[in-house]
Write a protein that holds these residues in place. Structure first.
Motif, PDB file in Angstrom:
ATOM      1  N   SER A  70       0.991  -1.087   0.035  1.00 49.78           N
ATOM      2  CA  SER A  70       0.072  -0.118  -0.072  1.00 49.78           C
ATOM      3  C   SER A  70       0.896   1.278   0.038  1.00 49.78           C
ATOM      4  CB  SER A  70      -0.948  -0.001   1.210  1.00 49.78           C
ATOM      5  OG  SER A  70      -0.093  -0.115   2.497  1.00 49.78           O
ATOM      6  N   ASP A  71       2.273   1.089  -0.007  1.00 47.24           N
ATOM      7  CA  ASP A  71       3.189   2.312   0.033  1.00 47.24           C
ATOM      8  C   ASP A  71       2.657   3.067   1.391  1.00 47.24           C
ATOM      9  OD1 ASP A  71       5.607   3.244  -0.907  1.00 47.24           O
ATOM     10  OD2 ASP A  71       4.601   5.027  -1.816  1.00 47.24           O
ATOM     11  N   THR A  72       2.418   2.545   2.416  1.00 50.75           N
ATOM     12  CA  THR A  72       2.096   3.280   3.810  1.00 50.75           C
ATOM     13  C   THR A  72       3.065   3.243   4.771  1.00 50.75           C
ATOM     14  OG1 THR A  72      -0.305   2.602   3.245  1.00 50.75           O
ATOM     15  CG2 THR A  72       0.262   3.202   5.536  1.00 50.75           C
ATOM     16  N   PRO A  73       3.517   4.203   5.364  1.00 47.65           N
ATOM     17  CA  PRO A  73       4.358   4.436   6.620  1.00 47.65           C
ATOM     18  C   PRO A  73       3.591   3.808   7.672  1.00 47.65           C
ATOM     19  CG  PRO A  73       3.992   6.502   5.465  1.00 47.65           C
ATOM     20  CD  PRO A  73       3.199   5.667   4.963  1.00 47.65           C
ATOM     21  N   ILE A  74       4.196   2.930   8.269  1.00 48.88           N
ATOM     22  CA  ILE A  74       3.583   2.055   9.443  1.00 48.88           C
ATOM     23  C   ILE A  74       4.412   2.231  10.689  1.00 48.88           C
ATOM     24  CG2 ILE A  74       2.497   0.471   7.837  1.00 48.88           C
ATOM     25  CD1 ILE A  74       4.969  -1.792   8.764  1.00 48.88           C
ATOM     26  N   GLY A  75       5.745   2.930  10.626  1.00 50.44           N
ATOM     27  CA  GLY A  75       6.447   2.693  11.584  1.00 50.44           C
ATOM     28  C   GLY A  75       7.819   3.626  11.601  1.00 50.44           C
ATOM     29  N   ILE A  76       8.575   3.415  12.450  1.00 42.68           N
ATOM     30  CA  ILE A  76       9.986   4.216  12.503  1.00 42.68           C
ATOM     31  C   ILE A  76      10.823   3.082  13.338  1.00 42.68           C
ATOM     32  CG2 ILE A  76       9.538   5.401  14.578  1.00 42.68           C
ATOM     33  CD1 ILE A  76      11.592   7.787  13.377  1.00 42.68           C
ATOM     34  N   ILE A  93      12.383   0.828  17.858  1.00 43.54           N
ATOM     35  CA  ILE A  93      11.511   0.356  16.813  1.00 43.54           C
ATOM     36  C   ILE A  93      10.112   0.831  17.514  1.00 43.54           C
ATOM     37  CG2 ILE A  93      11.384  -1.897  17.538  1.00 43.54           C
ATOM     38  CD1 ILE A  93      10.920  -2.562  14.552  1.00 43.54           C
ATOM     39  N   ASP A  94       9.253   1.500  16.531  1.00 43.43           N
ATOM     40  CA  ASP A  94       7.833   1.586  16.823  1.00 43.43           C
ATOM     41  C   ASP A  94       7.055   1.431  15.598  1.00 43.43           C
ATOM     42  OD1 ASP A  94       8.259   2.599  19.462  1.00 43.43           O
ATOM     43  OD2 ASP A  94       8.584   4.825  18.683  1.00 43.43           O
ATOM     44  N   ILE A  95       6.140   0.520  15.680  1.00 41.90           N
ATOM     45  CA  ILE A  95       5.154   0.540  14.812  1.00 41.90           C
ATOM     46  C   ILE A  95       4.131   1.283  15.209  1.00 41.90           C
ATOM     47  CG2 ILE A  95       3.492  -1.085  13.444  1.00 41.90           C
ATOM     48  CD1 ILE A  95       6.562  -1.770  13.113  1.00 41.90           C
ATOM     49  N   GLY A  96       3.896   2.726  14.466  1.00 45.18           N
ATOM     50  CA  GLY A  96       3.064   3.663  14.793  1.00 45.18           C
ATOM     51  C   GLY A  96       1.843   3.227  14.322  1.00 45.18           C
ATOM     52  N   ASP A  97       1.512   2.857  12.986  1.00 47.39           N
ATOM     53  CA  ASP A  97       0.077   2.362  12.582  1.00 47.39           C
ATOM     54  C   ASP A  97      -0.317   0.942  13.273  1.00 47.39           C
ATOM     55  OD1 ASP A  97      -2.010   1.715  11.122  1.00 47.39           O
ATOM     56  OD2 ASP A  97      -1.048   2.612   9.154  1.00 47.39           O
ATOM     57  N   LYS A  98      -1.425   1.097  14.026  1.00 46.38           N
ATOM     58  CA  LYS A  98      -1.826   0.081  14.713  1.00 46.38           C
ATOM     59  C   LYS A  98      -2.597  -0.921  14.002  1.00 46.38           C
ATOM     60  CE  LYS A  98      -4.016   2.971  17.489  1.00 46.38           C
ATOM     61  NZ  LYS A  98      -4.808   4.005  18.451  1.00 46.38           N
ATOM     62  N   ASN A  99      -2.884  -0.570  12.764  1.00 52.65           N
ATOM     63  CA  ASN A  99      -3.615  -1.894  11.834  1.00 52.65           C
ATOM     64  C   ASN A  99      -2.556  -2.763  11.347  1.00 52.65           C
ATOM     65  OD1 ASN A  99      -5.985  -0.290  11.447  1.00 52.65           O
ATOM     66  ND2 ASN A  99      -5.142   1.073  10.253  1.00 52.65           N
ATOM     67  N   PHE A 100      -1.097  -2.374  11.779  1.00 58.60           N
ATOM     68  CA  PHE A 100       0.006  -3.286  11.387  1.00 58.60           C
ATOM     69  C   PHE A 100       0.449  -3.933  12.644  1.00 58.60           C
ATOM     70  CE2 PHE A 100      -0.617  -0.629   7.763  1.00 58.60           C
ATOM     71  CZ  PHE A 100      -0.326  -1.391   6.794  1.00 58.60           C
TER      72      PHE A 100
END
Length: 178
Positions: A70-76, A93-100
Motif C-alpha cells: 500500500s506504500d503506507t508508512p507504518i512505523g519508525i 523500533i515503533d510500529i506507529g500504525d496500529k493496523n499493522f
C-alpha cells in the motif's frame, strides 16, 4: 536489497515525515509502550524534535518503515548513540500504525535494521530498552536473539504503578551465527 524485504522497505526520515510521525507521537496507545514521557505535542514541537534531534544527529540514523503493497508508512526504527570506535549502538523500533500490530512487521523491520547494523556498519553490539509490561516486544526481542542484561527497577510510572525498564543486547556473532 539492503533496506528492503518481502513486505516492507525503509526510507530515510526527512522533514516531510513530520505529519505521520506527529500522528504516532500523539497516539497514547502507541506511545504507552515506547516513551517514558507521555504528553500531547503540538505540530511545531514535533517538527522541532524531528529537525533538531533526529535529522541533525551525527550519532543516529532513523528510517520510516513503509509497507510495500500500500506504500503506507507504518512505523519508525532508529539506531541511536552510535559509537563507531567501540562499535555499538542502541536501537528503537515503533510500529506507529496500529493496523499493522501483531502481524510480524516489527520482526521484519528489526531484522532489516540488524542486518544493516551488523553486515554493513560492522557494529559489534546493539542494545535496547523495553518496559517490563511490554510482553509482546520482549518476546520479539528474545526471538531475534537479544539477551536480558539487566534492569532499572521501578524506573517508569505508568497507569498508577511502577515498572522496570529491561536492558537487552545482542552481539554481532549471536545474530549472524545462530
Amino acid at each position: 536489497m539492503l533496506f528492503d524485504s518481502d513486505r516492507i522497505y525503509f526510507k530515510k526520515m526527512t522533514p516531510e515525515d513530520v505529519d505521520v510521525y506527529h500522528r504516532w507521537r500523539n497516539d497514547m496507545e502507541v506511545m504507552r509502550s515506547t516513551s517514558t514521557f507521555l504528553d500531547i505535542y503540538d505540530f511545531e514541537e514535533t517538527k522541532e524534535f524531528i529537525t533538531k534531534i533526529i535529522l541533525r544527529s551525527h550519532s543516529s540514523k532513523s528510517y520510516i518503515i513503509v509497507e510495500k503493497k500500500s506504500d503506507t508508512p507504518i512505523g519508525i526504527n532508529s539506531l541511536i548513540n552510535i559509537d563507531y570506535k567501540n562499535r555499538n549502538a542502541e536501537c528503537i523500533i515503533d510500529i506507529g500504525d496500529k493496523n499493522f500490530w501483531g502481524k510480524g512487521y516489527g520482526t521484519e523491520a528489526l531484522r532489516l535494521l540488524l542486518d544493516y547494523t551488523f553486515l554493513e556498519l560492522n557494529l559489534h553490539r546493539v542494545s535496547l530498552r523495553v518496559f517490563s509490561f511490554n510482553d509482546r516486544a520482549i518476546k520479539l526481542y528474545e526471538k531475534i536473539g537479544f539477551k536480558k542484561e539487566g534492569e532499572s527497577r521501578e524506573s517508569i510510572f505508568r497507569e498508577g504503578k511502577w515498572h522496570h525498564i529491561i536492558h537487552m543486547g545482542i552481539l554481532q556473532s549471536e545474530y549472524l551465527y545462530r
